[in-house]
Design a protein around this motif. Sequence first.
Motif, PDB file in Angstrom:
ATOM      1  N   LEU A 176       0.963  -1.091  -0.088  1.00  0.00           N
ATOM      2  CA  LEU A 176      -0.146  -0.010   0.015  1.00  0.00           C
ATOM      3  C   LEU A 176       0.946   1.382  -0.103  1.00  0.00           C
ATOM      4  CD1 LEU A 176      -2.154  -2.121   0.885  1.00  0.00           C
ATOM      5  CD2 LEU A 176      -3.313  -0.468   2.285  1.00  0.00           C
ATOM      6  N   LYS A 177       0.232   2.452  -0.403  1.00  0.00           N
ATOM      7  CA  LYS A 177       0.840   3.699  -0.485  1.00  0.00           C
ATOM      8  C   LYS A 177       1.505   3.950   0.835  1.00  0.00           C
ATOM      9  CE  LYS A 177      -2.112   5.638  -3.796  1.00  0.00           C
ATOM     10  NZ  LYS A 177      -3.344   6.112  -3.579  1.00  0.00           N
ATOM     11  N   PRO A 178       2.790   4.674   0.924  1.00  0.00           N
ATOM     12  CA  PRO A 178       3.323   5.018   2.351  1.00  0.00           C
ATOM     13  C   PRO A 178       2.469   5.776   3.126  1.00  0.00           C
ATOM     14  CG  PRO A 178       4.764   5.105   0.628  1.00  0.00           C
ATOM     15  CD  PRO A 178       3.543   4.862  -0.090  1.00  0.00           C
ATOM     16  N   GLU A 179       1.721   6.796   2.582  1.00  0.00           N
ATOM     17  CA  GLU A 179       0.570   7.623   3.469  1.00  0.00           C
ATOM     18  C   GLU A 179      -0.429   6.826   4.037  1.00  0.00           C
ATOM     19  OE1 GLU A 179       1.589   8.052   0.174  1.00  0.00           O
ATOM     20  OE2 GLU A 179      -0.026   8.827  -1.045  1.00  0.00           O
ATOM     21  N   VAL A 180      -0.634   5.815   3.535  1.00  0.00           N
ATOM     22  CA  VAL A 180      -1.753   5.010   3.909  1.00  0.00           C
ATOM     23  C   VAL A 180      -1.516   4.100   5.163  1.00  0.00           C
ATOM     24  CG1 VAL A 180      -3.767   2.930   3.494  1.00  0.00           C
ATOM     25  CG2 VAL A 180      -3.096   5.010   1.650  1.00  0.00           C
ATOM     26  N   VAL A 181      -0.277   3.480   4.864  1.00  0.00           N
ATOM     27  CA  VAL A 181       0.353   2.532   6.299  1.00  0.00           C
ATOM     28  C   VAL A 181       0.991   3.240   7.213  1.00  0.00           C
ATOM     29  CG1 VAL A 181       0.028   0.427   4.882  1.00  0.00           C
ATOM     30  CG2 VAL A 181       2.002   1.847   4.457  1.00  0.00           C
ATOM     31  N   GLU A 182       1.444   4.346   6.958  1.00  0.00           N
ATOM     32  CA  GLU A 182       2.270   5.179   7.789  1.00  0.00           C
ATOM     33  C   GLU A 182       1.728   5.353   9.344  1.00  0.00           C
ATOM     34  OE1 GLU A 182       3.240   9.090   6.948  1.00  0.00           O
ATOM     35  OE2 GLU A 182       4.987   9.279   8.521  1.00  0.00           O
ATOM     36  N   GLY A 183       2.504   4.773  10.375  1.00  0.00           N
ATOM     37  CA  GLY A 183       1.883   4.765  11.536  1.00  0.00           C
ATOM     38  C   GLY A 183       0.888   3.585  12.090  1.00  0.00           C
ATOM     39  N   VAL A 184       0.683   2.636  11.047  1.00  0.00           N
ATOM     40  CA  VAL A 184      -0.151   1.488  11.435  1.00  0.00           C
ATOM     41  C   VAL A 184       0.342   0.841  12.450  1.00  0.00           C
ATOM     42  CG1 VAL A 184      -1.090  -0.651  10.469  1.00  0.00           C
ATOM     43  CG2 VAL A 184      -1.463   1.373   9.086  1.00  0.00           C
ATOM     44  N   ASP A 185      -0.535   0.510  13.487  1.00  0.00           N
ATOM     45  CA  ASP A 185      -0.053  -0.196  14.652  1.00  0.00           C
ATOM     46  C   ASP A 185      -1.467  -1.005  15.131  1.00  0.00           C
ATOM     47  OD1 ASP A 185       0.780  -1.584  16.921  1.00  0.00           O
ATOM     48  OD2 ASP A 185       1.385   0.521  17.802  1.00  0.00           O
ATOM     49  N   ILE A 186      -1.568  -2.183  14.739  1.00  0.00           N
ATOM     50  CA  ILE A 186      -2.932  -2.870  14.875  1.00  0.00           C
ATOM     51  C   ILE A 186      -2.847  -4.370  15.575  1.00  0.00           C
ATOM     52  CG2 ILE A 186      -5.094  -3.901  13.877  1.00  0.00           C
ATOM     53  CD1 ILE A 186      -4.478  -2.228  11.338  1.00  0.00           C
ATOM     54  N   LEU A 187      -3.699  -4.615  16.408  1.00  0.00           N
ATOM     55  CA  LEU A 187      -3.340  -5.974  17.090  1.00  0.00           C
ATOM     56  C   LEU A 187      -4.719  -6.566  16.742  1.00  0.00           C
ATOM     57  CD1 LEU A 187      -2.051  -8.011  19.216  1.00  0.00           C
ATOM     58  CD2 LEU A 187      -3.493  -6.974  20.967  1.00  0.00           C
ATOM     59  N   VAL A 188      -4.526  -7.595  16.344  1.00  0.00           N
ATOM     60  CA  VAL A 188      -5.703  -8.423  15.972  1.00  0.00           C
ATOM     61  C   VAL A 188      -6.025  -9.574  17.040  1.00  0.00           C
ATOM     62  CG1 VAL A 188      -7.065  -9.970  14.301  1.00  0.00           C
ATOM     63  CG2 VAL A 188      -5.676  -8.087  13.489  1.00  0.00           C
ATOM     64  N   VAL A 189      -7.038  -9.778  17.668  1.00  0.00           N
ATOM     65  CA  VAL A 189      -7.257 -10.601  18.739  1.00  0.00           C
ATOM     66  C   VAL A 189      -8.270 -11.809  18.262  1.00  0.00           C
ATOM     67  CG1 VAL A 189      -7.900 -11.260  21.147  1.00  0.00           C
ATOM     68  CG2 VAL A 189      -6.835  -9.123  20.638  1.00  0.00           C
ATOM     69  N   ARG A 190      -7.802 -12.806  17.779  1.00  0.00           N
ATOM     70  CA  ARG A 190      -8.715 -14.016  17.176  1.00  0.00           C
ATOM     71  C   ARG A 190      -9.081 -15.133  17.907  1.00  0.00           C
ATOM     72  NH1 ARG A 190      -5.922 -18.069  12.938  1.00  0.00           N
ATOM     73  NH2 ARG A 190      -7.774 -19.690  13.047  1.00  0.00           N
ATOM     74  N   GLU A 191     -10.498 -15.364  18.243  1.00  0.00           N
ATOM     75  CA  GLU A 191     -10.891 -16.476  18.811  1.00  0.00           C
ATOM     76  C   GLU A 191     -10.321 -17.749  18.158  1.00  0.00           C
ATOM     77  OE1 GLU A 191     -12.611 -19.402  21.082  1.00  0.00           O
ATOM     78  OE2 GLU A 191     -12.700 -19.237  18.931  1.00  0.00           O
ATOM     79  N   LEU A 192      -9.624 -18.579  18.838  1.00  0.00           N
ATOM     80  CA  LEU A 192      -9.128 -19.726  18.034  1.00  0.00           C
ATOM     81  C   LEU A 192      -9.522 -21.018  18.548  1.00  0.00           C
ATOM     82  CD1 LEU A 192      -6.267 -19.695  16.617  1.00  0.00           C
ATOM     83  CD2 LEU A 192      -5.072 -20.002  18.733  1.00  0.00           C
ATOM     84  N   THR A 193     -10.377 -21.284  19.313  1.00  0.00           N
ATOM     85  CA  THR A 193     -10.981 -22.844  19.425  1.00  0.00           C
ATOM     86  C   THR A 193     -12.391 -22.914  19.335  1.00  0.00           C
ATOM     87  OG1 THR A 193     -11.004 -22.244  21.587  1.00  0.00           O
ATOM     88  CG2 THR A 193      -9.088 -23.350  21.058  1.00  0.00           C
ATOM     89  N   GLY A 194     -13.019 -21.906  18.831  1.00  0.00           N
ATOM     90  CA  GLY A 194     -14.432 -22.045  18.419  1.00  0.00           C
ATOM     91  C   GLY A 194     -14.998 -21.754  17.232  1.00  0.00           C
TER      92      GLY A 194
END
Length: 361
Positions: free
Chosen positions: A122-140
């Motif tokens: 993606l373009k630098p201006e779109v992704v700059e500063g991205v800091d995401i945490l995905v919490v995925r349920e794993l056993t259901g």
Amino acid sequence: MGGRYKIAVLPGDGIGTEIVQVGVAMLEAAARRFDFAFDFEEAPIGGAAIGATGEPLPAATLELCKASDAVFLGAVGGPQWDTLPSDKRPEKALLGLRAGLGLFANLRPARILPQLIGASALKPEVVEGVDILVVRELTGGLYFGIPKGIFPEKKGGRRGVNTMSYSTFEIERIGRVAFEAARGRRGKLCSVDKANVLEVSQLWREVIVGLAPEYPDVELTHMYVDNCAMQLVRQPRQFDTIVTENMFGDILSDEAAMLTGSIGMLPSASLGSGGPGLYEPVHGSAPDIAGQDKANPLAQVLSGAMLLRHSLRQSEAAQAVEKAVQTVLEQGCRTGDIAAPGAHIVGCRAMGERLLAAFEG
Ligand code: NAD
């Protein structure tokens, strides 16, 4: 002395052995600097375990993991085991570990490091500063709900069935992990569902809303999964922590990961209720580069930082490890997978040495 921790070290196959060595060296350096100690115990898993014991997850390996404070895993698998029946393949060990340790929450951070901004699609201006945490349920959810299977139809033909199903208990426990994680970050939690269509999502939303008063410092929002898939590439900076069911999380965490550009940079943690957590890079055993000192050890090292933060509550040590990663990248140190054309490329071992120097310097 600030504590002594037992860590089960499972290098596994392919580049697993190379990158785990670097990861363990960084954990040892963190212990020296922050005044705690590790007892590392290594055990076979995956193809390496099949060679030694005939089983991808030997009982002794699982027992060691259960008796440890955390599990530090490299990767499993390789073409030499691809023809085995599915219950004997190296990858089966991962499912056995998740089930055996009761790991119901998968945490996958996707953070764009300024030094690698050019590696994103993606373009630098779109992704700059991205800091995401995905919490995925794993056993259901859809991957485990019953009924499931392929059944004959009375009028001929067959019907494939999977069921998306969650109990309030399952939603509550993943919800709590996500609220806690958001609290330790920027305090924003987005719960992703398909409540406009699915009853299971309506219950999901109701239960998550019910938890919110316990976390007044966390701002809770909701988003439909289709919109979330779109927003992740449109304006990814709007997200801090995302919590979602198993299959939605599988898809969205891969999408979020690709924002950062390189699979060799992505760590993960899988957590249960109080027992040992499992920390491993998102990537596999990379048989195409195994044994050639070409692997990027940074995802493994960052998984070590997650281990320090989530299982040992050594957040200062975790931050110091993450800072060392940034420092070597700032110094222009690159393995092949994250190098721009023409850049000077270092091997896995040299990257490890540079990391230690940055950490200790
Ligand atoms: P992979 O992640 O191993 O490799 C995909 C590509 O990315 C390859 O070109 C590889 O060289 C590169 N790559 C991956 N990690 C890298 C790193 N740290 N540094 C530099 N380059 C890196 O995926 P694959 O090729 O689809 O699978 C290989 C094996 O790994 C298979 O047997 C698969 O089942 C297994 N696998 C294991 C896990 C796990 O242990 N958690 C996860 C995914 C795949």
